[in-house]
Design an enzyme around this catalytic site. Structure first.
Site, PDB file in Angstrom:
ATOM      1  N   GLY A  48     -10.879 -49.701 -33.251  1.00 21.10           N
ATOM      2  CA  GLY A  48      -9.754 -50.483 -32.762  1.00 21.10           C
ATOM      3  C   GLY A  48      -8.703 -49.666 -32.049  1.00 21.10           C
ATOM      4  N   GLY A  49      -8.878 -48.347 -32.041  1.00 18.48           N
ATOM      5  CA  GLY A  49      -7.928 -47.496 -31.332  1.00 18.48           C
ATOM      6  C   GLY A  49      -6.750 -47.072 -32.200  1.00 18.48           C
TER       7      GLY A  49
ATOM      8  N   GLU B 291     -16.809 -44.884 -29.714  1.00 18.30           N
ATOM      9  CA  GLU B 291     -15.532 -44.561 -30.343  1.00 18.30           C
ATOM     10  C   GLU B 291     -15.713 -43.349 -31.253  1.00 18.30           C
ATOM     11  OE1 GLU B 291     -12.113 -43.848 -31.696  1.00 18.30           O
ATOM     12  OE2 GLU B 291     -12.254 -45.450 -30.208  1.00 18.30           O
TER      13      GLU B 291
ATOM     14  N   HIS C  57      21.338 -73.608 -33.303  1.00 18.28           N
ATOM     15  CA  HIS C  57      22.372 -72.876 -34.032  1.00 18.28           C
ATOM     16  C   HIS C  57      22.015 -72.875 -35.517  1.00 18.28           C
ATOM     17  CE1 HIS C  57      26.394 -71.622 -35.333  1.00 18.28           C
ATOM     18  NE2 HIS C  57      26.341 -72.615 -36.226  1.00 18.28           N
TER      19      HIS C  57
ATOM     20  N   CYS D 284      -3.495 -48.025 -32.104  1.00 21.88           N
ATOM     21  CA  CYS D 284      -2.460 -48.987 -32.504  1.00 21.88           C
ATOM     22  C   CYS D 284      -2.617 -49.473 -33.947  1.00 21.88           C
ATOM     23  CB  CYS D 284      -2.418 -50.164 -31.529  1.00 21.88           C
ATOM     24  SG  CYS D 284      -1.210 -51.428 -32.001  1.00 21.88           S
TER      25      CYS D 284
END
Length: 468
Positions: free
Chosen positions: A41-42, A36, A446, A44
């Site tokens: 972690g990239g 890396e 609801h 994102c």
């Protein structure tokens, strides 16, 4: 060249698919290394998805504070501290990086920080960030290098040092007037956020409408939301040149049907697409073929043209979403285990995190028409969903496409509060092959947003010759 270190698996890039594959392979007992260059972690968790949504929520809080009186709460003057906005985002990112490092350690996968380049088939030379280099070879290699923001070749644009999504998330000051080039997801999310922080904002879009991949009614609703908040929008605009410098004073010369004019601002943000990070990686040496746009050519099993080499995520031309990269990991993982999994016919959902957000899955009206698929359509204003009345958030609508000759759900789109969550309900029904009537007749709690699916689907016209 030194003799390479041998690994069972090498992964170039630590994005979503790559990191999960690394952890899986290492836990399975295979010697695995991830190379890396910068972002653990990239993109994102560091610069894209999560940081942008972090700051979008800060903008939501600012907007709520300004409108607190309508909810019965009295506040004083509202001011935005961009230094604190940025720090909140940085704190989140730091926590995510720490979590990733813990997961690498626990899995046994080695994380190597440096710039990797192929020097032979399945062999990488890595220039280490802290100095020196390593030569590493893998029995199997997985490429997960991602993409980066595109800067169009508009005269003067590069010299203006424009912001991309990365720099926009690091601003510690509020732009007086932010000019946004591009009316897609990234541009629209940032445009609304900075308008809510207090900036003047102008979106400049080359196409005839914002969110150009969407049906006209969806795009028009998104435009209406942004316009109501004071965002200026210029569409069908050709940008001839940019002058000045972002952060000081910048001008964009645009031509529209009304003529040529200069739009002046303090900052400019470019959000016009992304380019794969494949240049300079030595992929030709590795025998990995690219297409005309620089993306790695893969088959439906994500195998490249080189034996025992796979590509994952955006660099492989997969849809540019983190959740798709994760599914790419699952495709490769299962095929390595002897299964037969492919990327063909995936049902890919996506969300745009404006407020209200857009969620869509399956076919749009335009896509169904292009494919010659006949359909019935149901549409419901969000104001008819009673949950929106409790929130004073009644803008938007939901719509669903149903096959003309069956009760199969073809697609769903929603502009409204919690659109992504409601979309996931529809996606689940589609994956299960349920007819739309199953959702129509379900007892849904609801008051919730998903409850709107009942009245929406009660309006579906019956098939010819069929009673409701």
């Amino acid at each position: 060249m030194a003799d390479p270190e041998r690994f069972d698996a090498l992964i170039l890039g630590s994005g979503e698919g790559g990191k999960y594959l690394a952890w899986h392979l290492a836990r399975s007992g295979r010697r695995t290394a991830v190379i890396e260059r910068r972002l653990v972690g990239g993109a994102c968790p560091n610069t894209n998805c999560l940081p942008s949504k972090n700051e979008i929520w800060s903008a939501k809080v600012a907007d709520l504070a300004r409108h607190a009186r309508q909810f019965g709460t009295t506040t004083g003057p509202v001011a935005v501290d961009m230094v604190q906005v940025r720090q909140r985002k940085r704190d989140m990112v730091a926590g995510l990086v720490d979590l990733h490092l813990q997961l690498y350690k626990a899995s046994g996968a080695e994380l190597v920080m440096g710039q990797g380049c192929f020097v032979a088939p399945k062999t990488l030379e890595v220039r280490l960030n802290d100095g020196g280099s390593r030569v590493m070879a893998g029995d199997q290699v997985f490429i997960n290098v991602g993409t980066h923001p595109a800067i169009p070749g508009i005269p003067g644009l590069e010299a203006a040092l424009p912001l991309t999504n990365i720099e926009a998330l690091e601003l510690d000051e509020l732009p007086d007037h932010l000019l946004v080039l591009g009316g897609g997801y990234v541009g629209l999310e940032f445009a609304q956020a900075y308008r809510r922080f207090g900036s003047r904002v102008t979106i400049i879009e080359h196409g005839p409408r914002l969110a150009g991949r969407e049906d006209p009614d969806v795009a028009d609703e998104v435009r209406r939301v942004l316009s109501d908040e004071g965002v200026d929008i210029v569409v069908s605009a050709t940008v001839h040149r940019v002058q000045g410098r972002s952060g000081q004073a910048v001008g964009v010369v645009v031509e529209t049907s009304q003529g040529t004019r200069t739009i002046e601002g303090s900052h400019i943000l470019v959000a016009t697409g992304r380019i794969p990070n494949t240049a300079g990686a030595g992929l030709d040496v590795a025998g990995v073929a690219l297409n005309d746009h620089g993306f790695i050519q893969v088959n439906e099993r994500l195998e490249t043209s080189a034996p025992d080499v796979w590509a994952i995520g955006e660099c492989a031309g997969s849809p540019q979403f983190t959740h798709v990269s994760f599914d790419d990991f699952r495709v490769i993982r299962d095929n390595l285990a002897g299964m037969n999994r492919s990327t063909r016919d995936r049902l890919v959902p996506y969300c745009m995190f404006t407020d209200p957000p857009l969620g869509r899955v399956g076919l749009s009206e335009a896509e169904a028409q292009r494919q010659g698929i006949a359909f019935r359509i149901a549409k419901l204003p969000m104001a008819f969903v009673l949950r929106t009345r409790t929130l004073d958030e009644t803008k938007g609508f939901m719509k669903m496409l149903i096959a003309a000759d069956s009760d199969r759900i073809l697609g769903f789109a929603m502009v409204g509060p919690e659109a992504g969550e409601v979309m996931a309900v529809v996606q689940t029904a589609m994956l299960a092959g349920l007819p739309f009537t199953a959702l129509r007749d379900a007892i849904i709690a609801h008051p919730t947003m998903a409850e709107g699916l009942g009245p929406l689907l009660s309006s579906v016209a019956p098939r010819p010759g069929n009673a409701r």
